[in-house]
Write a protein that holds these residues in place. Structure first.
Motif, short mmCIF file in Angstrom:
data_model
loop_
_atom_site.label_atom_id
_atom_site.label_comp_id
_atom_site.label_asym_id
_atom_site.label_seq_id
_atom_site.Cartn_x
_atom_site.Cartn_y
_atom_site.Cartn_z
N GLN A 103 0.84 -1.20 0.00
CA GLN A 103 0.00 0.00 0.00
C GLN A 103 0.87 1.25 0.00
O GLN A 103 1.76 1.38 0.83
N ILE A 104 0.60 2.18 -0.93
CA ILE A 104 1.39 3.40 -0.96
C ILE A 104 0.54 4.64 -0.72
O ILE A 104 1.07 5.76 -0.71
N GLY A 105 -0.75 4.46 -0.48
CA GLY A 105 -1.62 5.59 -0.17
C GLY A 105 -1.87 5.68 1.32
O GLY A 105 -2.13 4.67 1.99
N ARG A 106 -1.80 6.90 1.85
CA ARG A 106 -1.97 7.09 3.29
C ARG A 106 -3.34 6.59 3.76
O ARG A 106 -3.47 6.07 4.88
N ALA A 107 -4.37 6.73 2.94
CA ALA A 107 -5.72 6.36 3.34
C ALA A 107 -5.86 4.86 3.61
O ALA A 107 -6.82 4.44 4.27
N ALA A 108 -4.94 4.06 3.11
CA ALA A 108 -5.02 2.60 3.30
C ALA A 108 -4.51 2.16 4.65
O ALA A 108 -4.61 0.99 5.00
N TYR A 109 -3.92 3.09 5.41
CA TYR A 109 -3.35 2.76 6.71
C TYR A 109 -4.29 3.16 7.83
O TYR A 109 -4.73 4.31 7.91
N ASP A 110 -4.59 2.20 8.70
CA ASP A 110 -5.58 2.42 9.75
C ASP A 110 -5.00 2.51 11.15
O ASP A 110 -5.65 3.02 12.06
N TYR A 111 -3.80 1.98 11.34
CA TYR A 111 -3.20 1.92 12.67
C TYR A 111 -1.88 2.69 12.63
O TYR A 111 -1.06 2.48 11.73
N TRP A 112 -1.69 3.54 13.64
CA TRP A 112 -0.53 4.43 13.66
C TRP A 112 0.15 4.41 15.02
O TRP A 112 -0.51 4.31 16.06
N GLY A 113 1.46 4.55 14.99
CA GLY A 113 2.20 4.75 16.21
C GLY A 113 2.23 6.22 16.57
O GLY A 113 1.69 7.07 15.84
N GLN A 114 2.86 6.54 17.69
CA GLN A 114 2.93 7.92 18.17
C GLN A 114 4.04 8.71 17.50
O GLN A 114 4.05 9.94 17.58
N GLY A 115 4.96 8.03 16.87
CA GLY A 115 6.04 8.70 16.16
C GLY A 115 7.32 8.79 16.97
O GLY A 115 7.30 8.80 18.21
N THR A 116 8.43 8.83 16.27
CA THR A 116 9.74 9.00 16.90
C THR A 116 10.52 10.04 16.10
O THR A 116 10.52 10.03 14.86
N GLN A 117 11.18 10.95 16.82
CA GLN A 117 11.88 12.07 16.17
C GLN A 117 13.23 11.62 15.63
O GLN A 117 14.02 10.99 16.34
N VAL A 118 13.48 11.96 14.39
CA VAL A 118 14.80 11.78 13.77
C VAL A 118 15.32 13.15 13.41
O VAL A 118 14.65 13.89 12.67
N THR A 119 16.49 13.50 13.91
CA THR A 119 17.10 14.80 13.62
C THR A 119 18.50 14.57 13.08
O THR A 119 19.31 13.88 13.70
N VAL A 120 18.75 15.12 11.90
CA VAL A 120 20.04 14.96 11.24
C VAL A 120 20.70 16.34 11.16
O VAL A 120 20.15 17.25 10.53
N SER A 121 21.84 16.47 11.78
CA SER A 121 22.55 17.74 11.77
C SER A 121 23.55 17.79 10.62
O SER A 121 24.12 16.77 10.23
N SER A 122 23.77 18.98 10.10
CA SER A 122 24.69 19.13 8.96
C SER A 122 26.11 19.39 9.43
O SER A 122 26.37 19.60 10.60
#
Length: 122
Positions: A103-122
């Motif tokens: 599935q590549i469409g967001r609407a097809a996803y029903d269950y989600w996590g809370q998210g985790t932050q990824v920060t990349v410094s230059s």
């Protein structure tokens, strides 16, 4: 029901491995994916994998750098991120679809996590 881990701060060119674990139910027959959302931008699909894991999809911006995988026995999914760039900075979300095919469409996803932050410094 979905719990992400593995985010953090890393320098450009570095690597991180995100993990997603299911809690309370199994996602053994569900397609899954990783999304990300940067400040001021919409949530976008980074990578997706079908069940049982024979087919994958990658956004053009991460192809060749990121690898999605799943361990059906452990009910987990991972995203290996190499050669990270500052533009990869975002909150990354694990998601599961009600379908088993890729599935590549967001609407097809029903269950989600809370998210985790990824920060990349230059």
């Amino acid at each position: 029901q979905l719990i992400e881990s593995g985010g953090g701060l890393v320098q450009a060119g570095g690597s991180l491995r995100l993990s997603c674990a299911a809690s309370g139910r199994t996602f053994g027959s569900n397609a899954m994916g990783w999304f990300r959302q940067a400040p001021g931008r919409s949530r976008e699909l980074v990578a997706a994998i079908n069940w049982p894991g024979s087919t994958t999809y990658y956004a053009a911006s991460v192809k060749g750098r990121f690898t999605i995988s799943r361990d059906n026995a452990k009910n987990t999914m991972a995203l290996q991120m190499n050669n990270l760039k500052p533009e990869d900075t975002a909150v990354h979300y694990c998601a599961a679809s009600r379908f088993s095919g890729l599935q590549i469409g967001r609407a097809a996803y029903d269950y989600w996590g809370q998210g985790t932050q990824v920060t990349v410094s230059s």
